[in-house]
Design an enzyme around this catalytic site. Structure first.
Site, PDB file in Angstrom:
ATOM      1  CG  ASP A  97      -1.579   4.603   5.558  1.00 53.84           C
ATOM      2  OD1 ASP A  97      -0.894   3.759   6.153  1.00 53.84           O
ATOM      3  OD2 ASP A  97      -1.955   4.488   4.378  1.00 53.84           O
TER       4      ASP A  97
ATOM      5  CB  CYS B 281       1.218   2.577  -0.174  1.00 55.53           C
ATOM      6  SG  CYS B 281      -0.077   1.613   0.592  1.00 55.53           S
TER       7      CYS B 281
ATOM      8  CG  HIS C  44       2.455  -0.643   4.034  1.00 54.53           C
ATOM      9  ND1 HIS C  44       1.895   0.039   2.999  1.00 54.53           N
ATOM     10  CD2 HIS C  44       3.229  -1.604   3.492  1.00 54.53           C
ATOM     11  CE1 HIS C  44       2.318  -0.498   1.853  1.00 54.53           C
ATOM     12  NE2 HIS C  44       3.122  -1.500   2.133  1.00 54.53           N
TER      13      HIS C  44
ATOM     14  CE  LYS D 262      -1.170  -9.565   8.571  1.00 57.07           C
ATOM     15  NZ  LYS D 262      -2.533  -9.160   8.297  1.00 57.07           N
TER      16      LYS D 262
ATOM     17  NE  ARG E 185      -8.748   0.241   1.331  1.00 56.35           N
ATOM     18  CZ  ARG E 185      -7.956  -0.194   2.302  1.00 56.35           C
ATOM     19  NH1 ARG E 185      -8.355  -1.177   3.084  1.00 56.35           N
ATOM     20  NH2 ARG E 185      -6.769   0.342   2.486  1.00 56.35           N
TER      21      ARG E 185
ATOM     22  CD  GLN F  29      -5.695   3.090   5.147  1.00 56.35           C
ATOM     23  OE1 GLN F  29      -5.110   3.653   4.225  1.00 56.35           O
ATOM     24  NE2 GLN F  29      -5.558   1.804   5.404  1.00 56.35           N
TER      25      GLN F  29
ATOM     26  CG  HIS G  56       3.524   4.241   3.693  1.00 59.32           C
ATOM     27  ND1 HIS G  56       2.410   5.035   3.594  1.00 59.32           N
ATOM     28  CD2 HIS G  56       3.120   2.972   3.415  1.00 59.32           C
ATOM     29  CE1 HIS G  56       1.380   4.289   3.236  1.00 59.32           C
ATOM     30  NE2 HIS G  56       1.769   3.030   3.133  1.00 59.32           N
TER      31      HIS G  56
END
Ligand SMILES: [Zn+2]
Ligand SMILES: [Zn+2]
Length: 645
Positions: free
Chosen positions: A386, A337, A518, A472, A366, A384, A388
């Site tokens: 991912d 992000c 996200h 979410k 992580r 990911q 945004h």
């Protein structure tokens, strides 16, 4: 005797004598209900059918159709097991015995270990006691008497429980034959309804979970209403074992985790890597088509950036330790992000540029505890899919809809046809626990809910489940054997835009804060691969299969022709393998089957003469001879359509 008024779930009221039991009322309603009844619900509380009612109340009679009833059956089954154990092993000391998911356990202290044979004997004894339809009786005993009873029978763990848990002067006990248990209940009326159970294993557990306490032996069991349900569950367990990606990964040479490199870090072998590329290619094409911009961001960034984002506060436990370079601390990214935010902030944005959709197959690291790592599903390094989305308030509904539509495209492409959707909301009673203003939350939650309703997607609202920074939508896929997998998340964020001071120039010329979403569809490529392996049981559809066709010459005599078939397929873009080992045809077929290769092309004299191949499919079996061109055209079509079977 006083009269009390009972209100049934349909609103009907009945006046009955105080002391009437739920079982009496069930009989009055219908003999069928009385027969099916397992337990009652009295004023919201579960209650024995035989326990007298002494005040006006609401009452529901629960049968196997009610979801709460099964745990009562399982709890009673735990008592039945303890009753059987007490008969066979009178000297055991009793611990606790609750219902659990799919069954129950009871724990015992005993110098000898329970063996497989013991379990069989216990199971038989349970069937014997069940057949006798022994009643489960509740009685109230004064606390001192309860303690004496357990002290006399040398059940010190039970004494401890009575001391700690009995807060009233009278203590409730349940008896099943010779077995007597300090227990809140409720229970089903008698043991006759406990039919479908199976003792599965024994596991050690410290008394009350504290190391240093005596080690109890927990006997675990499965328990359902019917034999058919039990068998279905056992079959599902078997299937899950057969499909386990940790077993199939090495067998099919897809990936590995190497101790030398560290836990939770994935090595993608050529075949797994090929599938990954196909998944990613599909995804990148879709991103392009759906108006996303592909970006790349660094894997390591200044620690200060993560202070601005707040991750060093609320996410610290999940991050690798910082690295120092030139007296500045750097952080390996746990999320993408902040990187995307910096791209957004690289220049002043106008309302005309929005929405901006930045997508990245972003690799993050992580810190997961060693104990929770699990194959591809829980790892320390992963990529990911991912994205945004930065948009104006008037664009949010169409953006959410596009995300959900994209998620459905993922499901369709990878052969999932069932799913569950959850909408996580905040706990409106505690706005102080959340970032963002109440009107932001209400508007965003309404946008999510309205979009799902408009798309006619059924969903479940879960209050208080939202992250502190926004509501979410989660989409769970149901795989081939009915297991749900959390995959897609579409998550609002009221926190980061304000922490980073994001803005755009509106039509009115003033500065506004954009909305930020996200979203990840596959979640992580690693985890998605694990799910795909289990969903397909390693038998990937032709479009994803690392090897789509294996050519099996019946003998060395035909290797020239086999080679020409291989060349033709390869040039046509088919992933092909020529098995020219000096092995019997049967052995080659068996190996191709074990590798779950979709097509086997058997070539011998007849095929060589006519330019054909004899086609064998891994599940459909022998499909007979076909001209090579015909096979090629059919396979092409199957691959292009990304057919799932
Ligand atoms: Zn109990
Ligand atoms: Zn994010």
């Amino acid at each position: 005797m006083a009269t009390i008024q009972i209100t049934l779930p349909d609103g009907a009221k009945r006046d009955v004598q105080s002391g009437t039991t739920p079982a009496d009322i069930a009989r009055q309603i219908s003999p069928g209900l009385a027969k099916e009844a397992l337990v009652a619900r009295v004023n919201g509380e579960l209650w024995d059918l035989s326990r007298p009612l002494d005040h006006s109340t609401s009452l529901a009679i629960l049968t196997p159709k009610d979801p709460e009833a099964i745990q009562v059956l399982r709890h009673s089954a735990a008592h039945l097991m303890a009753a059987a154990v007490i008969e066979l092993f009178p000297d055991v000391k009793l611990g606790i015995g609750p219902p659990i998911e799919n069954g129950f356990f009871y724990e015992f202290l005993r110098p000898e270990s329970f063996t497989q044979e013991d379990l069989e004997r216990i199971e038989n004894k349970m069937h014997e006691l069940a057949a006798q339809n022994v009643p489960n009786e509740r009685k109230l005993v004064p606390k001192p008497e309860a303690l004496k009873l357990y002290r006399d029978s040398k059940q010190e763990f039970k004494c401890e429980l009575v001391e700690e848990k009995a807060t009233e002067p009278m203590v409730s006990f349940y008896t099943t034959g010779k077995f007597i248990d300090f227990c809140r209940g409720p229970h089903i009326p008698s043991t006759g309804r406990i039919r479908a159970f199976k003792l599965t294993n024994v596991a050690g557990a410290y008394w009350k979970g504290h190391e240093g306490n005596p080690q109890m032996q927990r006997i675990y069991a499965l328990c359902f209403y019917t034999e058919a349900e039990l068998n279905e569950y056992l079959h599902k367990l078997e299937e899950a074992k057969r499909r386990d990606h940790r077993k199939l990964g090495p067998e099919l040479d897809l990936f590995s985790i190497q101790d030398e490199a560290g836990p939770g870090l994935i090595f993608w072998h050529p075949k797994g890597g090929l599938i990954r590329r196909l998944v990613e290619d599909w995804l990148r094409d879709e991103l392009q088509r759906r108006g996303y911009d592909l970006v790349f961001t660094p894997h390591v960034m200044r620690l200060d950036l993560w202070k601005t984002s707040g991750h060093t506060g609320f996410y610290r436990d999940n991050m690798f330790s910082p690295i120092e370079i030139e007296k500045a601390d750097y952080q390996i990214k746990p999320m993408n992000c902040p990187g995307h935010i910096l791209i957004y902030k690289s220049h002043l944005r106008s309302y005309r540029e929005l929405p901006l959709r930045f997508a990245e197959l972003g690799t993050v690291y992580r810190y997961e505890r060693t104990g929770v790592l699990h194959g591809l599903l829980r790892v320390r390094g992963f990529t990911q899919d991912d994205a945004h989305i930065f948009c104006r308030p008037d664009q949010i509904e169409s953006e959410v809809e596009a995300c959900v539509d994209f998620a459905f495209a993922v499901m369709k492409t990878f052969g999932f046809d069932r799913y569950e959707v959850e909408l996580s909301e905040w706990d409106a009673a505690h706005p102080e626990n959340y970032a963002g203003k109440p009107e932001d939350w209400n508007r965003a939650t309404a946008a999510l809910a309205d979009t799902l309703s408009r798309m006619k997607v059924p969903y479940k609202r879960i209050e208080g489940e939202a992250a502190f920074y926004g509501p979410k939508i989660d989409i769970k896929l149901i795989d081939a054997i009915g297991r749900p997998w959390q995959l897609t998340t579409v998550q609002f964020d009221f926190n980061l835009p304000s922490r980073f001071g994001l803005e755009y120039v509106g039509e009115d010329g003033a500065r506004h804060q954009p909305l930020m979403v996200h979203r990840a569809l596959l979640g992580s490529v690693e985890r998605f691969f694990g799910i795909l392996i289990e969903h397909y049981a390693g038998a990937f559809p032709a479009w994803l299969a690392p090897v789509q066709a294996s050519i099996l010459p019946v003998s060395g005599k035909f290797s020239d022709y086999a080679k020409s078939v291989e060349d033709k397929l390869r040039v046509a873009g088919i992933r092909v393998h020529l098995d020219d080992r000096n092995e019997k045809l049967q052995a080659k077929i068996r190996d191709a089957q074990l590798q779950k290769i979709p097509y086997m092309l058997i070539v011998g004299g007849k095929e060589a003469e006519s330019g054909a191949v004899s086609v064998r499919h891994r599940t459909k079996g022998d499909l007979g001879p076909q001209p090579l061109e015909q096979f090629l055209a059919a396979l092409r079509q199957e691959v292009d359509a990304r057919r799932s079977s």
